[in-house]
Design a protein around this motif. Structure first.
Motif, PDB file in Angstrom:
ATOM      1  N   GLN A 173      -0.794   1.243  -4.644  1.00  0.00           N
ATOM      2  CA  GLN A 173      -2.239   1.240  -4.492  1.00  0.00           C
ATOM      3  C   GLN A 173      -2.750   2.676  -4.491  1.00  0.00           C
ATOM      4  O   GLN A 173      -2.014   3.598  -4.137  1.00  0.00           O
ATOM      5  N   ASP A 174      -4.028   2.837  -4.837  1.00  0.00           N
ATOM      6  CA  ASP A 174      -4.619   4.170  -4.722  1.00  0.00           C
ATOM      7  C   ASP A 174      -5.105   4.380  -3.286  1.00  0.00           C
ATOM      8  O   ASP A 174      -4.917   3.510  -2.425  1.00  0.00           O
ATOM      9  N   ASP A 175      -5.703   5.523  -3.010  1.00  0.00           N
ATOM     10  CA  ASP A 175      -6.127   5.849  -1.641  1.00  0.00           C
ATOM     11  C   ASP A 175      -7.158   4.883  -1.079  1.00  0.00           C
ATOM     12  O   ASP A 175      -7.272   4.726   0.131  1.00  0.00           O
ATOM     13  N   SER A 176      -7.906   4.214  -1.958  1.00  0.00           N
ATOM     14  CA  SER A 176      -8.920   3.262  -1.480  1.00  0.00           C
ATOM     15  C   SER A 176      -8.338   1.869  -1.259  1.00  0.00           C
ATOM     16  O   SER A 176      -9.038   0.970  -0.808  1.00  0.00           O
ATOM     17  N   GLY A 177      -7.058   1.687  -1.586  1.00  0.00           N
ATOM     18  CA  GLY A 177      -6.412   0.395  -1.418  1.00  0.00           C
ATOM     19  C   GLY A 177      -6.410  -0.464  -2.664  1.00  0.00           C
ATOM     20  O   GLY A 177      -5.876  -1.576  -2.660  1.00  0.00           O
ATOM     21  N   ARG A 178      -6.989   0.038  -3.755  1.00  0.00           N
ATOM     22  CA  ARG A 178      -7.005  -0.705  -5.008  1.00  0.00           C
ATOM     23  C   ARG A 178      -5.602  -0.741  -5.607  1.00  0.00           C
ATOM     24  O   ARG A 178      -4.943   0.292  -5.740  1.00  0.00           O
TER      25      ARG A 178
END
Length: 126
Positions: free
Chosen positions: A32-37
């Motif tokens: 996931q990326d830092d935003s949780g995506r």
């Protein structure tokens, strides 16, 4: 050397669930990326890896719907092609060519998954 196809889909979580239910895939990795995506889900179908990522137009990652259809045809071999095709359709896929015994010694059909990707589901004659 190895090669892992990466399918671009609207929602990797939904696609991962679909391939798990329809094809018996197993999830082996997720990032996931830092935003949780979710940026990648790696599945194992039999002995073959398959990655899933979301469409990100600014990176050139476009789904089949974004480009008017898929120019790629994925071929997957199963012992029970009929059952896989039935599960693909039950999950939202569509039959392009029915699963049937073919004169060249395979039982196979062609399906479009709900994300626009095209599949040959093939295997031994019945």
């Amino acid at each position: 050397m190895s090669l892992t196809p990466r399918l671009i889909v609207p929602d990797p979580d939904t696609a991962a669930t679909y391939y798990q239910e329809a094809m018996g895939a197993k999830e082996v990795f997720r990032a996931q990326d830092d935003s949780g995506r979710v940026m990648v889900v790696v599945l194992q179908i039999g002995g073959s890896p398959l990655s899933l990522s979301p469409a990100v137009s600014e990176w050139g990652w476009l789904s089949p719907d974004d480009v008017g259809g898929s120019p790629v045809l994925l071929e997957a071999e199963f012992q029970d092609q009929d059952a896989v095709a039935e599960r693909m359709v039950a999950g939202g896929g569509t039959v392009v060519v029915p699963v049937e015994n073919r004169p060249y010694g395979k039982r196979e059909g062609r399906l479009r998954d709900p994300f626009g990707h095209l599949w040959i589901v093939t295997g031994p004659l019945r």
